[in-house]
Write an enzyme that holds these catalytic residues in place. Structure first.
Site, PDB file in Angstrom:
ATOM      1  N   TRP A 252     -20.880 -23.588 -18.100  1.00 38.56           N
ATOM      2  CA  TRP A 252     -20.347 -24.866 -17.602  1.00 38.56           C
ATOM      3  C   TRP A 252     -21.299 -25.988 -18.024  1.00 38.56           C
ATOM      4  O   TRP A 252     -20.861 -27.036 -18.517  1.00 38.56           O
ATOM      5  CB  TRP A 252     -20.216 -24.815 -16.074  1.00 38.56           C
ATOM      6  CG  TRP A 252     -19.697 -26.076 -15.443  1.00 38.56           C
ATOM      7  CD1 TRP A 252     -18.387 -26.374 -15.157  1.00 38.56           C
ATOM      8  CD2 TRP A 252     -20.475 -27.206 -15.019  1.00 38.56           C
ATOM      9  NE1 TRP A 252     -18.299 -27.626 -14.584  1.00 38.56           N
ATOM     10  CE2 TRP A 252     -19.573 -28.160 -14.494  1.00 38.56           C
ATOM     11  CE3 TRP A 252     -21.839 -27.518 -15.029  1.00 38.56           C
ATOM     12  CZ2 TRP A 252     -19.990 -29.394 -13.978  1.00 38.56           C
ATOM     13  CZ3 TRP A 252     -22.249 -28.748 -14.525  1.00 38.56           C
ATOM     14  CH2 TRP A 252     -21.327 -29.667 -14.007  1.00 38.56           C
TER      15      TRP A 252
ATOM     16  N   GLU B 230     -31.004  -7.594 -11.662  1.00 38.33           N
ATOM     17  CA  GLU B 230     -31.284  -7.732 -13.107  1.00 38.33           C
ATOM     18  C   GLU B 230     -31.580  -9.190 -13.496  1.00 38.33           C
ATOM     19  O   GLU B 230     -32.075  -9.447 -14.599  1.00 38.33           O
ATOM     20  CB  GLU B 230     -30.090  -7.229 -13.934  1.00 38.33           C
ATOM     21  CG  GLU B 230     -29.888  -5.719 -13.890  1.00 38.33           C
ATOM     22  CD  GLU B 230     -29.360  -5.208 -12.554  1.00 38.33           C
ATOM     23  OE1 GLU B 230     -28.536  -5.922 -11.932  1.00 38.33           O
ATOM     24  OE2 GLU B 230     -29.788  -4.135 -12.107  1.00 38.33           O
TER      25      GLU B 230
ATOM     26  N   LEU C 285     -16.220 -16.382  10.478  1.00 36.04           N
ATOM     27  CA  LEU C 285     -16.316 -15.882   9.102  1.00 36.04           C
ATOM     28  C   LEU C 285     -17.721 -15.309   8.897  1.00 36.04           C
ATOM     29  O   LEU C 285     -18.707 -15.944   9.274  1.00 36.04           O
ATOM     30  CB  LEU C 285     -16.081 -17.046   8.123  1.00 36.04           C
ATOM     31  CG  LEU C 285     -16.318 -16.760   6.639  1.00 36.04           C
ATOM     32  CD1 LEU C 285     -15.258 -15.809   6.081  1.00 36.04           C
ATOM     33  CD2 LEU C 285     -16.298 -18.061   5.822  1.00 36.04           C
TER      34      LEU C 285
ATOM     35  N   ARG D  87     -34.325 -13.148 -16.488  1.00 37.73           N
ATOM     36  CA  ARG D  87     -34.090 -14.498 -17.056  1.00 37.73           C
ATOM     37  C   ARG D  87     -35.416 -15.243 -17.217  1.00 37.73           C
ATOM     38  O   ARG D  87     -36.425 -14.865 -16.612  1.00 37.73           O
ATOM     39  CB  ARG D  87     -33.149 -15.278 -16.134  1.00 37.73           C
ATOM     40  CG  ARG D  87     -31.780 -14.625 -16.107  1.00 37.73           C
ATOM     41  CD  ARG D  87     -30.769 -15.508 -15.441  1.00 37.73           C
ATOM     42  NE  ARG D  87     -29.473 -14.859 -15.534  1.00 37.73           N
ATOM     43  CZ  ARG D  87     -28.324 -15.478 -15.393  1.00 37.73           C
ATOM     44  NH1 ARG D  87     -28.291 -16.774 -15.149  1.00 37.73           N
ATOM     45  NH2 ARG D  87     -27.199 -14.823 -15.497  1.00 37.73           N
TER      46      ARG D  87
ATOM     47  N   GLY E 238     -24.071 -21.337 -16.363  1.00 39.76           N
ATOM     48  CA  GLY E 238     -24.788 -21.712 -17.585  1.00 39.76           C
ATOM     49  C   GLY E 238     -23.844 -22.277 -18.637  1.00 39.76           C
ATOM     50  O   GLY E 238     -24.132 -23.307 -19.266  1.00 39.76           O
TER      51      GLY E 238
ATOM     52  N   HIS F 202     -26.256 -24.423 -12.141  1.00 39.10           N
ATOM     53  CA  HIS F 202     -26.566 -23.747 -10.870  1.00 39.10           C
ATOM     54  C   HIS F 202     -26.497 -24.739  -9.714  1.00 39.10           C
ATOM     55  O   HIS F 202     -25.971 -24.426  -8.646  1.00 39.10           O
ATOM     56  CB  HIS F 202     -27.949 -23.102 -10.926  1.00 39.10           C
ATOM     57  CG  HIS F 202     -28.073 -22.025 -11.963  1.00 39.10           C
ATOM     58  ND1 HIS F 202     -27.105 -21.060 -12.141  1.00 39.10           N
ATOM     59  CD2 HIS F 202     -29.036 -21.760 -12.885  1.00 39.10           C
ATOM     60  CE1 HIS F 202     -27.475 -20.248 -13.120  1.00 39.10           C
ATOM     61  NE2 HIS F 202     -28.643 -20.650 -13.597  1.00 39.10           N
TER      62      HIS F 202
ATOM     63  N   SER G 149     -28.753 -11.145  -8.969  1.00 43.34           N
ATOM     64  CA  SER G 149     -28.722  -9.680  -9.095  1.00 43.34           C
ATOM     65  C   SER G 149     -30.127  -9.138  -9.320  1.00 43.34           C
ATOM     66  O   SER G 149     -31.049  -9.875  -9.714  1.00 43.34           O
ATOM     67  CB  SER G 149     -27.811  -9.266 -10.263  1.00 43.34           C
ATOM     68  OG  SER G 149     -28.465  -9.482 -11.500  1.00 43.34           O
TER      69      SER G 149
ATOM     70  N   SER H  44     -21.109  -5.815 -13.143  1.00 44.95           N
ATOM     71  CA  SER H  44     -22.530  -6.201 -13.188  1.00 44.95           C
ATOM     72  C   SER H  44     -23.328  -5.706 -11.969  1.00 44.95           C
ATOM     73  O   SER H  44     -24.115  -6.466 -11.389  1.00 44.95           O
ATOM     74  CB  SER H  44     -22.674  -7.721 -13.349  1.00 44.95           C
ATOM     75  OG  SER H  44     -22.118  -8.138 -14.578  1.00 44.95           O
TER      76      SER H  44
ATOM     77  N   ASP I 265     -19.864 -16.519 -11.575  1.00 44.83           N
ATOM     78  CA  ASP I 265     -20.417 -16.524 -12.931  1.00 44.83           C
ATOM     79  C   ASP I 265     -19.913 -17.728 -13.727  1.00 44.83           C
ATOM     80  O   ASP I 265     -18.838 -18.261 -13.460  1.00 44.83           O
ATOM     81  CB  ASP I 265     -20.021 -15.218 -13.645  1.00 44.83           C
ATOM     82  CG  ASP I 265     -20.885 -14.956 -14.871  1.00 44.83           C
ATOM     83  OD1 ASP I 265     -21.996 -15.514 -14.950  1.00 44.83           O
ATOM     84  OD2 ASP I 265     -20.445 -14.189 -15.746  1.00 44.83           O
TER      85      ASP I 265
END
Ligand code: IPE
Ligand code: IPE
Ligand code: MG
Length: 254
Positions: free
Chosen positions: A29, A71, A135, A75, A27, A41, A69, A200, A24
């Site tokens: 930044w 949600e 990994l 945006r 934006g 981004h 997400s 979130s 997070d």
């Protein structure tokens, strides 16, 4: 007696086995630099690369990143489409690097909402890296913890319809195999960059006993040093899973 499926105390070595990150602050930044949010981004993709390299080198076995997400569709349309473009670009450009590093890629979330081209790229990237196991990198995209619990419940009831008539047979261990990260142990360390202290709707089932680490650092600035700082913090935690400290010490000695 109903008890949590999180029974065993994981060996708390120096390094967490599974790290889950809410990336997070992109934006903010960008805003601080008078740049459009989308520049944040784009810059954030470099931090993903760094996190994969640092975790791989440190011996983390599972790294799970919240990229979009369920949600985030709320945006503005141009921000959503830029995020989708970045996702496509990353899949096209980064898979060779993941291969070199022995990284296996998984994508979890409701992928049916994505364009067919993106779904195809995801399937190809997962297939190409399927034999790696240094990994496990999981990208959560159109993911929501509540969605995950619901999709797992639906899948379980389809597989075992008798449970609908007699739900007393339903317990945590019957649902767990249907959750979207069933192959991985639960996260040991959760990191959220950007200063907010909330989940979130990330891995809400799987993080019942995860250690939660919050940092003000914006995701595009999050690098090797910050990650090692979170590992240092993790090392100081005593994970008790409901027991007393004395019990945990006794287990550690035995
Ligand atoms: C996280 O950064 C990236 C995504 C949610 C895709 P944000 O875009 O939420 O950045 P802030 O929180 O507005 O600074
Ligand atoms: C969480 O960040 C989701 C991702 C990082 C992908 P948000 O920025 O969307 O979270 P809220 O809305 O501030 O809780
Ligand atoms: Mg945010």
């Amino acid at each position: 007696m109903a008890i949590s499926s999180t029974r065993e105390i994981p060996v708390t070595g120096a390094i967490p086995t599974h790290v889950a990150i809410v990336m997070d602050g992109n934006g903010r930044w960008a805003h601080a630099r008078l740049l459009p949010r989308t520049a944040g981004h784009a810059k954030g993709v470099q931090s993903v690369r760094r996190a994969v390299e640092t975790c791989g080198a440190a011996g983390v076995k599972y790294l799970t990143l919240f990229a979009f997400s369920s949600e985030n569709w709320r945006r503005p349309a141009d921000e959503v489409s830029l995020l989708m473009r970045l996702f496509v670009q990353a899949l096209e450009r980064e898979v060779a690097r993941l291969q070199e590093q022995g990284v296996r890629l998984h994508v979890v979330g409701d992928l049916s909402a994505f364009e067919p081209k993106l779904q195809e790229l995801i399937a190809q990237a997962q297939e190409k890296t399927a034999h790696n196991d240094k990994l496990h990198l999981t990208i959560a995209a159109n993911y929501g913890g509540r969605w995950d619990i619901l999709q797992a419940t639906r899948a379980l009831l389809l597989a075992r319809p008798e449970l609908a008539a007699d739900p007393s047979g339903l317990d945590e261990t019957s649902l767990a195999p249907y959750l979207s990260m069933a192959w991985a142990p639960e996260p040991d360390l959760f990191i959220r960059t950007g200063g907010e202290q909330r989940i979130s709707n990330f891995l809400i089932w799987q993080m019942a006993y995860t250690e939660l680490y919050f940092t003000e650092c914006y995701w595009p600035d999050f690098g090797e040093e910050e990650l090692h700082k979170s590992f240092e913090w993790y090392r100081t935690r005593e994970r008790r899973f409901g027991r007393t400290s004395a019990q945990v010490h006794a287990v550690a000695k035995s």
